[in-house]
Write an enzyme that holds these catalytic residues in place. Structure first.
Site, PDB file in Angstrom:
ATOM      1  N   ARG A 132       7.181   5.890  -9.435  1.00  9.77           N
ATOM      2  CA  ARG A 132       8.622   5.992  -9.214  1.00  9.77           C
ATOM      3  C   ARG A 132       9.376   5.189 -10.271  1.00  9.77           C
ATOM      4  O   ARG A 132       8.898   4.169 -10.748  1.00  9.77           O
ATOM      5  CB  ARG A 132       9.001   5.454  -7.820  1.00  9.77           C
ATOM      6  CG  ARG A 132       8.594   6.378  -6.674  1.00  9.77           C
ATOM      7  CD  ARG A 132       9.073   5.847  -5.341  1.00  9.77           C
ATOM      8  NE  ARG A 132       8.377   4.648  -4.976  1.00  9.77           N
ATOM      9  CZ  ARG A 132       8.882   3.420  -5.042  1.00  9.77           C
ATOM     10  NH1 ARG A 132      10.127   3.225  -5.442  1.00  9.77           N
ATOM     11  NH2 ARG A 132       8.165   2.377  -4.699  1.00  9.77           N
TER      12      ARG A 132
ATOM     13  N   TYR B 289       6.230  13.100 -11.217  1.00 13.74           N
ATOM     14  CA  TYR B 289       5.297  12.252 -10.464  1.00 13.74           C
ATOM     15  C   TYR B 289       5.822  11.834  -9.094  1.00 13.74           C
ATOM     16  O   TYR B 289       6.954  11.369  -8.959  1.00 13.74           O
ATOM     17  CB  TYR B 289       4.971  10.979 -11.255  1.00 13.74           C
ATOM     18  CG  TYR B 289       3.635  10.376 -10.850  1.00 13.74           C
ATOM     19  CD1 TYR B 289       2.472  10.746 -11.517  1.00 13.74           C
ATOM     20  CD2 TYR B 289       3.525   9.486  -9.798  1.00 13.74           C
ATOM     21  CE1 TYR B 289       1.237  10.214 -11.139  1.00 13.74           C
ATOM     22  CE2 TYR B 289       2.295   8.957  -9.422  1.00 13.74           C
ATOM     23  CZ  TYR B 289       1.165   9.328 -10.102  1.00 13.74           C
ATOM     24  OH  TYR B 289      -0.059   8.813  -9.728  1.00 13.74           O
TER      25      TYR B 289
ATOM     26  N   LYS C  73      10.430  10.480  -0.557  1.00 15.73           N
ATOM     27  CA  LYS C  73      11.358   9.360  -0.631  1.00 15.73           C
ATOM     28  C   LYS C  73      12.810   9.831  -0.724  1.00 15.73           C
ATOM     29  O   LYS C  73      13.716   9.201  -0.188  1.00 15.73           O
ATOM     30  CB  LYS C  73      11.017   8.462  -1.821  1.00 15.73           C
ATOM     31  CG  LYS C  73       9.590   7.933  -1.774  1.00 15.73           C
ATOM     32  CD  LYS C  73       9.342   7.062  -0.556  1.00 15.73           C
ATOM     33  CE  LYS C  73       7.904   7.004  -0.162  1.00 15.73           C
ATOM     34  NZ  LYS C  73       7.236   5.729  -0.247  1.00 15.73           N
TER      35      LYS C  73
ATOM     36  N   HIS D 103      10.578   3.266   6.067  1.00 15.34           N
ATOM     37  CA  HIS D 103       9.350   3.292   5.247  1.00 15.34           C
ATOM     38  C   HIS D 103       8.244   2.622   6.061  1.00 15.34           C
ATOM     39  O   HIS D 103       7.916   1.456   5.827  1.00 15.34           O
ATOM     40  CB  HIS D 103       9.637   2.541   3.947  1.00 15.34           C
ATOM     41  CG  HIS D 103       8.579   2.661   2.900  1.00 15.34           C
ATOM     42  ND1 HIS D 103       8.413   1.731   1.899  1.00 15.34           N
ATOM     43  CD2 HIS D 103       7.629   3.600   2.678  1.00 15.34           C
ATOM     44  CE1 HIS D 103       7.416   2.090   1.113  1.00 15.34           C
ATOM     45  NE2 HIS D 103       6.912   3.219   1.557  1.00 15.34           N
TER      46      HIS D 103
ATOM     47  N   SER E 182       5.672  -0.601  -0.895  1.00 14.80           N
ATOM     48  CA  SER E 182       4.743   0.304  -1.565  1.00 14.80           C
ATOM     49  C   SER E 182       3.484  -0.448  -1.998  1.00 14.80           C
ATOM     50  O   SER E 182       3.565  -1.549  -2.549  1.00 14.80           O
ATOM     51  CB  SER E 182       5.421   0.913  -2.789  1.00 14.80           C
ATOM     52  OG  SER E 182       6.591   1.581  -2.379  1.00 14.80           O
TER      53      SER E 182
ATOM     54  N   CYS F 227       1.238  -1.910  -0.215  1.00 19.34           N
ATOM     55  CA  CYS F 227       0.995  -3.152   0.520  1.00 19.34           C
ATOM     56  C   CYS F 227       0.239  -2.917   1.815  1.00 19.34           C
ATOM     57  O   CYS F 227       0.249  -3.770   2.705  1.00 19.34           O
ATOM     58  CB  CYS F 227       2.302  -3.873   0.796  1.00 19.34           C
ATOM     59  SG  CYS F 227       3.033  -4.551  -0.706  1.00 19.34           S
TER      60      CYS F 227
ATOM     61  N   ASP G 223       3.353   6.528   6.070  1.00 18.35           N
ATOM     62  CA  ASP G 223       4.351   6.111   5.072  1.00 18.35           C
ATOM     63  C   ASP G 223       5.791   6.125   5.583  1.00 18.35           C
ATOM     64  O   ASP G 223       6.575   5.280   5.188  1.00 18.35           O
ATOM     65  CB  ASP G 223       4.239   7.003   3.831  1.00 18.35           C
ATOM     66  CG  ASP G 223       4.902   6.389   2.599  1.00 18.35           C
ATOM     67  OD1 ASP G 223       4.604   5.222   2.275  1.00 18.35           O
ATOM     68  OD2 ASP G 223       5.745   7.063   1.983  1.00 18.35           O
TER      69      ASP G 223
ATOM     70  N   ARG H 284      -3.372   8.320  -7.320  1.00 20.02           N
ATOM     71  CA  ARG H 284      -3.108   8.743  -5.936  1.00 20.02           C
ATOM     72  C   ARG H 284      -3.985   9.917  -5.533  1.00 20.02           C
ATOM     73  O   ARG H 284      -4.441  10.692  -6.375  1.00 20.02           O
ATOM     74  CB  ARG H 284      -1.640   9.173  -5.811  1.00 20.02           C
ATOM     75  CG  ARG H 284      -0.629   8.055  -6.085  1.00 20.02           C
ATOM     76  CD  ARG H 284      -0.100   7.453  -4.826  1.00 20.02           C
ATOM     77  NE  ARG H 284       0.659   6.222  -5.061  1.00 20.02           N
ATOM     78  CZ  ARG H 284       1.230   5.524  -4.072  1.00 20.02           C
ATOM     79  NH1 ARG H 284       1.127   5.924  -2.820  1.00 20.02           N
ATOM     80  NH2 ARG H 284       1.880   4.413  -4.331  1.00 20.02           N
TER      81      ARG H 284
HETATM   82  P1  GTP Z   1       2.431   3.331  -0.596  1.00 19.55           P
HETATM   83  O1  GTP Z   1       1.729   4.635  -0.440  1.00 19.55           O
HETATM   84  O2  GTP Z   1       2.723   2.993  -2.010  1.00 19.55           O
HETATM   85  O3  GTP Z   1       3.645   3.218   0.254  1.00 19.55           O
HETATM   86  O4  GTP Z   1       1.351   2.167  -0.186  1.00 19.55           O
HETATM   87  P2  GTP Z   1       0.726   1.665   1.193  1.00 19.55           P
HETATM   88  O5  GTP Z   1       1.636   0.672   1.831  1.00 19.55           O
HETATM   89  O6  GTP Z   1       0.277   2.802   2.033  1.00 19.55           O
HETATM   90  O7  GTP Z   1      -0.547   0.821   0.689  1.00 19.55           O
HETATM   91  P3  GTP Z   1      -2.115   1.127   0.811  1.00 19.55           P
HETATM   92  O8  GTP Z   1      -2.594   1.115   2.233  1.00 19.55           O
HETATM   93  O9  GTP Z   1      -2.416   2.330   0.011  1.00 19.55           O
HETATM   94  O10 GTP Z   1      -2.729  -0.166   0.104  1.00 19.55           O
HETATM   95  C1  GTP Z   1      -2.458  -0.482  -1.226  1.00 19.55           C
HETATM   96  C2  GTP Z   1      -3.412  -1.492  -1.759  1.00 19.55           C
HETATM   97  O11 GTP Z   1      -3.454  -2.639  -0.917  1.00 19.55           O
HETATM   98  C3  GTP Z   1      -4.834  -0.959  -1.847  1.00 19.55           C
HETATM   99  O12 GTP Z   1      -5.351  -1.298  -3.098  1.00 19.55           O
HETATM  100  C4  GTP Z   1      -5.561  -1.666  -0.757  1.00 19.55           C
HETATM  101  O13 GTP Z   1      -6.901  -1.870  -1.094  1.00 19.55           O
HETATM  102  C5  GTP Z   1      -4.791  -2.976  -0.596  1.00 19.55           C
HETATM  103  N1  GTP Z   1      -4.847  -3.438   0.823  1.00 19.55           N
HETATM  104  C6  GTP Z   1      -4.549  -2.714   1.925  1.00 19.55           C
HETATM  105  N2  GTP Z   1      -4.753  -3.415   3.047  1.00 19.55           N
HETATM  106  C7  GTP Z   1      -5.172  -4.647   2.656  1.00 19.55           C
HETATM  107  C8  GTP Z   1      -5.539  -5.847   3.371  1.00 19.55           C
HETATM  108  O14 GTP Z   1      -5.526  -5.918   4.583  1.00 19.55           O
HETATM  109  N3  GTP Z   1      -5.915  -6.911   2.596  1.00 19.55           N
HETATM  110  C9  GTP Z   1      -5.948  -6.854   1.231  1.00 19.55           C
HETATM  111  N4  GTP Z   1      -6.310  -7.941   0.583  1.00 19.55           N
HETATM  112  N5  GTP Z   1      -5.608  -5.745   0.537  1.00 19.55           N
HETATM  113  C10 GTP Z   1      -5.227  -4.657   1.235  1.00 19.55           C
HETATM  114  C1  SPV Z   2       5.682   4.527  -2.507  1.00 14.89           C
HETATM  115  O1  SPV Z   2       5.883   4.163  -3.679  1.00 14.89           O
HETATM  116  O2  SPV Z   2       6.114   3.873  -1.525  1.00 14.89           O
HETATM  117  C2  SPV Z   2       4.889   5.741  -2.243  1.00 14.89           C
HETATM  118  C3  SPV Z   2       4.485   6.578  -3.378  1.00 14.89           C
HETATM  119  O3  SPV Z   2       4.630   6.049  -1.089  1.00 14.89           O
HETATM  120  S1  SPV Z   2       5.765   7.631  -3.923  1.00 14.89           S
HETATM  121  O4  SPV Z   2       5.670   8.870  -3.156  1.00 14.89           O
HETATM  122  O5  SPV Z   2       5.538   7.891  -5.350  1.00 14.89           O
HETATM  123  O6  SPV Z   2       7.044   7.045  -3.682  1.00 14.89           O
HETATM  124 MN    MN Z   3       5.363   4.477   0.421  1.00 12.21          MN
END
Ligand code: GTP
Ligand code: SPV
Ligand code: MN
Length: 608
Positions: free
Chosen positions: A69, A210, A219, A239, A261, A263, A286, A378
């Site tokens: 983004r 992207y 979003k 979110h 994002s 996290c 999400d 992704r």
């Molecule tokens: P978006 O799709 O961008 O909104 O991200 P999201 O909030 O769904 O994050 P996602 O679950 O994909 O995690 C992103 C990164 O954080 C990954 O590399 C995970 O391995 C890491 N992660 C997720 N949960 C944990 C946790 O409990 N501890 C740690 N240390 N890392 C974590």
């Molecule tokens: C985020 O960035 O919070 C995502 C990926 O979930 S995107 O769809 O590119 O915004």
């Molecule tokens: Mn997201």
């Protein structure tokens, strides 16, 4: 919004502007998808993965300038600048439309314009919204097919619902006769515009192919435009993940989680508890649309029907269910490719291969200094492939919410979990959330902590002060006792060596258990200046290798750190200006005085 009757006229008008060679209305059949995929492969825009390893799956590689983004090219074009507020890039809608009209003029020459009817939310839900996206990117089409309810059935629904959000998208790379296409056409960053016209409920996106820049249901519609509609109509677009948690006795609760994002939303929404007898099932990973029923309780739906998840770091070890979901029929973007045409990324299971093709399509070996997969690589997959999808995920009225988690990446100060004193204090917690910036957005500040209220900083379609007031107003509409409890979690606390103290992932179930039991008031908490933290020994650590000292670091209050935090929140609150709700400023002052003069026997928590 436009009506069904206006649809054809709008498509014709946009086609006259963008001048595509042809127009294709997407119907959403499997046969159509196969045709699109074959075309993407034969024109070398997609790589078909080894059907023995990854059946029905494809890889795409973006231009290196178009990998996430682009927040500084994302615009909120409300009539008045003050309605966009200090956290958005505002543009005058008339001026922006003029600029973008010139960019869109002829932008689809030599290309096909696809018409994508899509629905955000379950069919028959009072919350669901229809969008029609026009795009010249077939990559967008095949992704939208998984991420949304897609095709002719949506046009049928439109006849009834009679309102859609018009979404125009072009990658901004017209082709002259005979000109060869790029593998991933897009424009340089300064020409990209991700534009929202919140009053008109209109989205125009130019120059990027992207993720959230281009898959406009996610979003742009489900957060930025929907947040504005939600404010006007007294519901919420957030979110947030939605998970279903079942305890060993078979009792269930639904929990929301707002983390910025990259996290941990996808991970938490499908985690496998390490605590025996507990179960997590996925409703969404999400986005949550939340409404209040007349009973004063909050209910949430997942407007999406697919996952656009972070690949890097995903493994059978860290997220087994995501790995199962992406074993087939998956689109991968910016991952690395093994010599036998499977996918690879940093953190995936197994040995690091001797040789790979990296996301830039270059040879990669173990000695290479650059990552093989892009940090924001992704996967796109339909929710239907999630092995722990909750059966009620598609329920039109949504699921009743018992708890809301907020949190982000905070290496210090913020404990593992703390519970708010009540709704207003919970909104305060959400308002001041901070997190280290991740690769999900293009920025020079990756790794720096920034305030990200309710993980919505890049996604609020109006003034952040009005947004926070809206949270308070939703609370006022109900009896506070009927509302979910709000908890602040932090899986990312680090020790002096820079390592995470808390093991995270499946072990987060220990915190989920404490939260579940707090909702029933069946587990002890300790009242502190910042809210309730787990009483000593109240988090189930059976079988976990964590020292008592480490657990105490995660649990207790670092008063100096928090006083520093108060100052930093105060500075941040100044940037919100006069629209900052007074209630939140009061909460900040109360927090400060509690930190300075705390007496556990003399705390009045009644006014929360
Ligand atoms: P978006 O799709 O961008 O909104 O991200 P999201 O909030 O769904 O994050 P996602 O679950 O994909 O995690 C992103 C990164 O954080 C990954 O590399 C995970 O391995 C890491 N992660 C997720 N949960 C944990 C946790 O409990 N501890 C740690 N240390 N890392 C974590
Ligand atoms: C985020 O960035 O919070 C995502 C990926 O979930 S995107 O769809 O590119 O915004
Ligand atoms: Mn997201």
């Amino acid at each position: 919004m436009k009506t069904y009757k206006e649809l054809q006229g709008w498509v014709d008008e946009m086609a006259a502007l963008c001048q595509p060679d042809r127009i294709v209305w997407c119907v959403g059949s499997d046969e159509e998808n196969e045709r699109f995929m074959s075309e993407l492969v034969s024109t070398k825009k997609a790589l078909k993965l080894n059907p023995e390893k990854r059946p029905g799956s494809y890889a795409f590689f973006s231009d290196p300038s178009d990998v996430a983004r682009v927040e500084n090219r994302t615009f909120i074009a409300s009539q008045l600048e003050e309605d966009a507020g200090p956290t958005n890039n505002w543009r005058d809608p008339e001026v922006l439309k003029e600029t973008m009209t010139e960019l869109f003029r002829g932008s689809m020459k030599g290309r096909t314009m696809y018409v994508i009817p899509y629905m955000m939310g379950p069919f028959g839900s009072p919350l669901s919204k229809i969008g029609i996206q026009l795009t010249d990117s077939l990559y967008v089409v095949v992704n939208m097919r998984m991420m949304t309810r897609f095709g002719s059935k949506v046009l049928e629904a439109l006849k009834e619902q009679d309102a859609f959000v018009p979404c125009l998208h072009s990658v901004g790379y017209p082709l002259e006769p005979g000109q060869e296409d790029l593998e991933w056409p897009s424009t340089p960053i300064d020409y990209k515009y991700i534009a929202h016209f919140p009053e008109e409920r209109l989205i125009w996106s130019y120059g990027s192919g992207y993720g959230g820049n281009a898959l406009l249901g996610k979003k742009c519609l489900a957060l930025r435009i929907a947040s504005k509609i939600a404010k006007d109509e007294m519901w919420m677009a957030e979110h947030m993940l939605i998970l279903k948690l079942t305890n060993p006795e078979g009792k269930t609760k639904y929990i929301l989680g707002a983390f910025p994002s990259a996290c941990g939303k996808t991970n938490l929404s499908m985690l496998i508890p390490t605590l025996p007898g507990w179960k997590v099932e996925t409703v969404g990973d999400d986005i949550a649309w939340i409404w209040m029923k007349p009973d004063g309780k909050l209910y949430a739906i997942n407007p999406e029907s697919g996952f656009f998840g972070v690949a890097k770091g995903t493994s059978y070890q860290s997220n087994y269910n995501a790995m199962k979901a992406i074993e087939k029929n998956t689109i991968f973007t910016n991952v690395a490719i093994t010599d036998d045409l499977d996918v690879w990324w940093e953190g995936i299971d197994g040995e690091v291969p001797e040789h790979l093709m990296d996301w830039k399509k270059q040879d990669w070996t173990k000695d290479s200094v650059t990552p093989a997969a892009h940090p924001n690589s992704r996967f796109t997959v339909s929710t239907s492939q999630c092995p722990v999808l909750a059966e009620e995920w598609d329920q039109p009225e949504g699921v009743e919410i018992s708890a809301i988690l907020v949190g982000g990446r905070r290496p210090s100060t913020i404990p593992l979990v703390h519970e708010s004193l009540g709704w207003k204090h919970g909104v305060f917690m959400g308002s001041m959330m901070g997190s280290e910036l991740t690769a999900a957005t293009i920025s020079k500040e990756i790794g720096k902590v920034r305030r990200d209220p309710f993980a919505m900083l890049p996604f609020i379609g109006y003034h952040v002060g009005d947004y926070l007031q809206h949270w308070l107003d939703m609370g006022k509409k109900s009896n506070y006792a009927m509302l979910p409890k709000i908890f602040y979690v932090n899986w990312f606390r680090k020790n002096e060596d820079g390592a995470f103290i808390w093991p995270g992932f499946g072990e987060n179930s220990r915190v989920l258990k404490w939260i579940f039991e707090r909702c029933d008031e069946s587990v002890k908490a300790e009242l502190t200046p910042i809210g309730y933290v787990p009483a000593k020994g109240s988090i189930d650590l059976t079988g976990l290798d964590l020292t008592e000292d480490d657990m105490e670091t995660l649990r207790i209050i670092d008063t100096d750190g928090w006083l520093h935090e108060v100052e930093s929140i105060r500075e941040y609150y100044h940037t919100i200006g006069s629209k900052l709700p007074v209630v939140l400023e009061e909460e900040l002052n109360k927090l400060e005085s509690r930190l300075k003069f705390f007496d556990v026997n003399n705390q009045n928590t009644d006014d929360y």
